[in-house]
Enzyme design. Sequence first.
Site, PDB file in Angstrom:
ATOM      1  N   LYS A 115      10.950 -14.719 -13.061  1.00 33.98           N
ATOM      2  CA  LYS A 115      10.584 -13.601 -13.945  1.00 33.98           C
ATOM      3  C   LYS A 115       9.424 -13.996 -14.838  1.00 33.98           C
ATOM      4  O   LYS A 115       8.476 -13.246 -15.008  1.00 33.98           O
ATOM      5  CB  LYS A 115      11.763 -13.169 -14.834  1.00 33.98           C
ATOM      6  CG  LYS A 115      12.853 -12.392 -14.202  1.00 33.98           C
ATOM      7  CD  LYS A 115      12.518 -10.966 -13.811  1.00 33.98           C
ATOM      8  CE  LYS A 115      11.945 -10.895 -12.418  1.00 33.98           C
ATOM      9  NZ  LYS A 115      12.841 -10.841 -11.317  1.00 33.98           N
ATOM     10  N   ARG A 137       3.334   0.046  -5.467  1.00 38.65           N
ATOM     11  CA  ARG A 137       3.153  -0.520  -4.126  1.00 38.65           C
ATOM     12  C   ARG A 137       1.838  -1.290  -3.987  1.00 38.65           C
ATOM     13  O   ARG A 137       1.564  -1.884  -2.949  1.00 38.65           O
ATOM     14  CB  ARG A 137       3.187   0.595  -3.067  1.00 38.65           C
ATOM     15  CG  ARG A 137       4.501   1.346  -3.032  1.00 38.65           C
ATOM     16  CD  ARG A 137       4.448   2.448  -2.002  1.00 38.65           C
ATOM     17  NE  ARG A 137       4.514   1.919  -0.656  1.00 38.65           N
ATOM     18  CZ  ARG A 137       5.633   1.705   0.014  1.00 38.65           C
ATOM     19  NH1 ARG A 137       6.787   1.961  -0.566  1.00 38.65           N
ATOM     20  NH2 ARG A 137       5.610   1.238   1.234  1.00 38.65           N
ATOM     21  N   GLU A 187       6.114 -14.291 -12.843  1.00 38.62           N
ATOM     22  CA  GLU A 187       5.655 -13.001 -12.327  1.00 38.62           C
ATOM     23  C   GLU A 187       4.942 -12.165 -13.373  1.00 38.62           C
ATOM     24  O   GLU A 187       3.916 -11.574 -13.099  1.00 38.62           O
ATOM     25  CB  GLU A 187       6.866 -12.163 -11.854  1.00 38.62           C
ATOM     26  CG  GLU A 187       7.344 -12.456 -10.470  1.00 38.62           C
ATOM     27  CD  GLU A 187       8.370 -11.441 -10.023  1.00 38.62           C
ATOM     28  OE1 GLU A 187       9.403 -11.294 -10.704  1.00 38.62           O
ATOM     29  OE2 GLU A 187       8.151 -10.793  -8.994  1.00 38.62           O
ATOM     30  N   TRP A 198      -2.824  -2.565  -1.614  1.00 40.81           N
ATOM     31  CA  TRP A 198      -2.508  -3.969  -1.872  1.00 40.81           C
ATOM     32  C   TRP A 198      -3.187  -4.719  -0.740  1.00 40.81           C
ATOM     33  O   TRP A 198      -2.810  -4.573   0.422  1.00 40.81           O
ATOM     34  CB  TRP A 198      -1.000  -4.198  -1.858  1.00 40.81           C
ATOM     35  CG  TRP A 198      -0.613  -5.583  -2.259  1.00 40.81           C
ATOM     36  CD1 TRP A 198      -0.426  -6.043  -3.529  1.00 40.81           C
ATOM     37  CD2 TRP A 198      -0.359  -6.701  -1.385  1.00 40.81           C
ATOM     38  NE1 TRP A 198      -0.087  -7.366  -3.503  1.00 40.81           N
ATOM     39  CE2 TRP A 198      -0.040  -7.805  -2.213  1.00 40.81           C
ATOM     40  CE3 TRP A 198      -0.379  -6.885  -0.012  1.00 40.81           C
ATOM     41  CZ2 TRP A 198       0.263  -9.061  -1.689  1.00 40.81           C
ATOM     42  CZ3 TRP A 198      -0.084  -8.133   0.511  1.00 40.81           C
ATOM     43  CH2 TRP A 198       0.239  -9.208  -0.339  1.00 40.81           C
ATOM     44  N   GLU A 215      15.822 -17.715 -11.169  1.00 44.66           N
ATOM     45  CA  GLU A 215      15.444 -16.323 -11.396  1.00 44.66           C
ATOM     46  C   GLU A 215      14.704 -16.176 -12.733  1.00 44.66           C
ATOM     47  O   GLU A 215      13.731 -15.425 -12.839  1.00 44.66           O
ATOM     48  CB  GLU A 215      16.703 -15.428 -11.328  1.00 44.66           C
ATOM     49  CG  GLU A 215      16.506 -13.963 -11.642  1.00 44.66           C
ATOM     50  CD  GLU A 215      15.480 -13.248 -10.748  1.00 44.66           C
ATOM     51  OE1 GLU A 215      15.058 -13.804  -9.721  1.00 44.66           O
ATOM     52  OE2 GLU A 215      15.081 -12.129 -11.126  1.00 44.66           O
ATOM     53  N   LYS A 254       5.705  -4.032  -5.200  1.00 39.45           N
ATOM     54  CA  LYS A 254       7.165  -3.906  -5.191  1.00 39.45           C
ATOM     55  C   LYS A 254       7.731  -3.979  -3.774  1.00 39.45           C
ATOM     56  O   LYS A 254       8.775  -4.566  -3.557  1.00 39.45           O
ATOM     57  CB  LYS A 254       7.537  -2.568  -5.830  1.00 39.45           C
ATOM     58  CG  LYS A 254       9.010  -2.366  -6.038  1.00 39.45           C
ATOM     59  CD  LYS A 254       9.424  -2.794  -7.405  1.00 39.45           C
ATOM     60  CE  LYS A 254      10.902  -2.722  -7.627  1.00 39.45           C
ATOM     61  NZ  LYS A 254      11.368  -3.857  -8.425  1.00 39.45           N
ATOM     62  N   HIS A 277      14.282 -37.591 -11.495  1.00 39.04           N
ATOM     63  CA  HIS A 277      13.754 -38.112 -10.233  1.00 39.04           C
ATOM     64  C   HIS A 277      12.301 -37.714 -10.000  1.00 39.04           C
ATOM     65  O   HIS A 277      11.810 -37.821  -8.878  1.00 39.04           O
ATOM     66  CB  HIS A 277      14.625 -37.647  -9.060  1.00 39.04           C
ATOM     67  CG  HIS A 277      16.026 -38.174  -9.141  1.00 39.04           C
ATOM     68  ND1 HIS A 277      16.330 -39.501  -8.972  1.00 39.04           N
ATOM     69  CD2 HIS A 277      17.204 -37.548  -9.414  1.00 39.04           C
ATOM     70  CE1 HIS A 277      17.644 -39.683  -9.118  1.00 39.04           C
ATOM     71  NE2 HIS A 277      18.192 -38.508  -9.397  1.00 39.04           N
ATOM     72  N   CYS A 332       0.856  -1.175   0.000  1.00 33.94           N
ATOM     73  CA  CYS A 332       0.000   0.000   0.000  1.00 33.94           C
ATOM     74  C   CYS A 332       0.901   1.236   0.000  1.00 33.94           C
ATOM     75  O   CYS A 332       2.041   1.188   0.445  1.00 33.94           O
ATOM     76  CB  CYS A 332      -0.932   0.114   1.207  1.00 33.94           C
ATOM     77  SG  CYS A 332      -2.076  -1.257   1.356  1.00 33.94           S
ATOM     78  N   ASN A 335      -1.037   2.400   5.730  1.00 39.02           N
ATOM     79  CA  ASN A 335      -0.187   1.349   5.151  1.00 39.02           C
ATOM     80  C   ASN A 335       0.366   0.554   6.319  1.00 39.02           C
ATOM     81  O   ASN A 335       0.928   1.132   7.242  1.00 39.02           O
ATOM     82  CB  ASN A 335       0.958   1.969   4.343  1.00 39.02           C
ATOM     83  CG  ASN A 335       1.989   0.937   3.938  1.00 39.02           C
ATOM     84  OD1 ASN A 335       1.658  -0.217   3.703  1.00 39.02           O
ATOM     85  ND2 ASN A 335       3.246   1.343   3.871  1.00 39.02           N
ATOM     86  N   GLY A 336       0.202  -0.767   6.269  1.00 38.91           N
ATOM     87  CA  GLY A 336       0.720  -1.603   7.351  1.00 38.91           C
ATOM     88  C   GLY A 336      -0.333  -2.598   7.792  1.00 38.91           C
ATOM     89  O   GLY A 336      -1.303  -2.852   7.064  1.00 38.91           O
TER      90      GLY A 336
HETATM   91  C1  AGP Z   1      11.207  -9.688  -7.890  1.00 32.33           C
HETATM   92  O1  AGP Z   1      10.935  -9.653  -9.239  1.00 32.33           O
HETATM   93  C2  AGP Z   1      10.032  -9.767  -7.036  1.00 32.33           C
HETATM   94  N1  AGP Z   1       9.135  -8.713  -7.253  1.00 32.33           N
HETATM   95  C3  AGP Z   1      10.225 -10.169  -5.604  1.00 32.33           C
HETATM   96  O2  AGP Z   1      10.555 -11.514  -5.591  1.00 32.33           O
HETATM   97  C4  AGP Z   1      11.279  -9.404  -4.772  1.00 32.33           C
HETATM   98  O3  AGP Z   1      12.555  -9.700  -5.220  1.00 32.33           O
HETATM   99  C5  AGP Z   1      11.119  -9.777  -3.301  1.00 32.33           C
HETATM  100  O4  AGP Z   1       9.847  -9.394  -2.857  1.00 32.33           O
HETATM  101  C6  AGP Z   1      12.175  -9.174  -2.430  1.00 32.33           C
HETATM  102  O5  AGP Z   1      12.152  -7.792  -2.489  1.00 32.33           O
HETATM  103  P1  AGP Z   1      13.320  -6.916  -1.895  1.00 32.33           P
HETATM  104  O6  AGP Z   1      14.548  -7.214  -2.667  1.00 32.33           O
HETATM  105  O7  AGP Z   1      12.847  -5.507  -2.075  1.00 32.33           O
HETATM  106  O8  AGP Z   1      13.470  -7.291  -0.456  1.00 32.33           O
END
Ligand code: AGP
Length: 600
Positions: free
Chosen positions: A479, A27, A482, A77, A475, A595, A498, A2, A103-104
């Site tokens: 990506k 956010r 996501e 969020w 990774e 984010k 396996h 948020c 926010n929180g």
């Molecule tokens: C990355 O593409 C993601 N959005 C997510 O996995 C992110 O890396 C994770 O939430 C950690 O975030 P940070 O590096 O800001 O702690």
Amino acid sequence: MCGIIGYIGESSAAENLLDGLKNLEYRGYDSAGIALNDNNRLKIFKAAGKLNNLCQIIRTEPRENTVAECGIGHIRWATHGLPNLENAHPHRSADGNLALVHNGIIENYLELRKELSADGYHFTSQTDTEAIVHLIDRELKNGAGFEDAVQNAVRLLDGAFALGIVYRQEPDKLIAVKKNAPLIIGIGQHENFIASDIAALLGKAEKIVRMEDGEIAVIRRGEIKITDFAGKQVMRQPELLQLSAESIDKGGYKHFMLKEIHEQPGIIRALLADGLQIDTGSLRDFNRIEIIACGTSLHAALAAAPLFEDWCRCEVSVQPASEYIYKKQRTGADTLVIGISQSGETADTITALKQAQKSNAQVLVLTNRPDSSIVRYADKVITLQAGIEVSVAATKSYTAQLLRLYQLALALAKDKNFLSSEEISGLHNALRQIPVKIEEILAEEEKIKNVAKKYARFPAMAYIARGQQLPSAMEGALKLKEISYINACAYAAGELKHGPIALLDANMPVAAVLCRQAPTYAKTLSNCEEAKARKAPVIIFSDQIPQGNFDDIVLLPQNCEEFAPLTEAAALQLFAYFIADELGREIDQPRNLAKSVTVE
Ligand code: AGP
């Protein structure tokens, strides 16, 4: 997650709030809302879904309804309650006099809800936030003034909260509260702001004041008064806001993600030129390292861990922050804990580091946001200097994390005398070649795009690799899922047989990441053959054209095994990006993600 924003000044609050929210949208984007406090009228506008829906409502509203010079705004969020209009912020008191954004997470909200319900308060949303509005309202009804009412109410809250509050009877005032959630005050010309993040203040504020946990700020057009929760005044000097509005511009690219992928060679060059900028001498004696992170940052940790083991002869454990918190640890004064977080606001990582600090460990933090909450729990900080990353999917911050970890491992290896000066300078030379190698990959963007387009319609994809390449595969898969919502999983290539091999057929492509220098190259290639034998389409990402009949090959510049994750990342990012683009996904703001993940 948020984002909250507040404005008080001489120009349109609605415009300023919407501008700010645009830069906070990363956010969360489940709903958006603003409250405008005009002489004797407190008006609230909300919309479920993206900010654009709210902007449209405001645009069609008669102008006289949106005139105000004070207001608060929110981008949500969802944590408590569905992402719908009822649960959208701002929340208001039953008499409509008080509005609040949050926010929180309020941890004791169920108890507060019960208590307030017994006092006759009726709840119209499922949020934890609504309890705060009623608490303040109860104080006001009991005769407290606005400021005292807020102070009395927030003392009853457990959890994390950044709040923006307006009161119809006092339109010359905006109150901000901070505890365990980010909040800063922006100072402009005859106007002041509050915001969850500096991004919302770019082009608006000239100076900022950082609020600390346990503080309340009463903000007027030309005055800011900060106190602690006990009412004791706090004096803090404003700082100049160094970032410009251009730092969050798409710069002609279709998406921030693509722009950020292209920024990588420049960022790595600058990091190499600047060096680590911390003294690593005091870290020489550590033989135990624990690396704590989440998501992409965790993958950077996994990629770098073998180098700390190999070059520095340290015992290294890499743990997801959310797991570290609940596991018995042997963290102690003999442990160097490295926390990695792009945003510096990830609640899991922050909680884990707090715990590590309590065990007397030395805490080193790698973050892209030196102004973020995480630095408070660090003995040393290494900044990523990647510039603001707007796209929710991390790209440039990942390669900056890798680079910083490589620099750190090399510095420690030097301090510990485990590598010869020739070996160290050879490795530094190899690092200096990286920006050009990534540029070569970016120059082949069209080729990667053409390959990617062929795989956009498959329902799932498996990524395989071994050793140093495995975190790259993880990774790459992260990506892809996501931003394209294609189910992608990464497997250690040797594990395929396996179990996961049962998934393979003509509808399940396999993306394999290989490095010709790795001792596992031939074995991984055999695993690719096994996948082919099950009719799975195979895409090879490698720095050598492999023998065998594979469906597609993305040829990477030759690289040493240790640093290959940097070049592999760029190619896999582009691959995921072009698949998502082909599918018409909302690449910079994928569904359900945010984010800054500020909840555990
Ligand atoms: C990355 O593409 C993601 N959005 C997510 O996995 C992110 O890396 C994770 O939430 C950690 O975030 P940070 O590096 O800001 O702690």
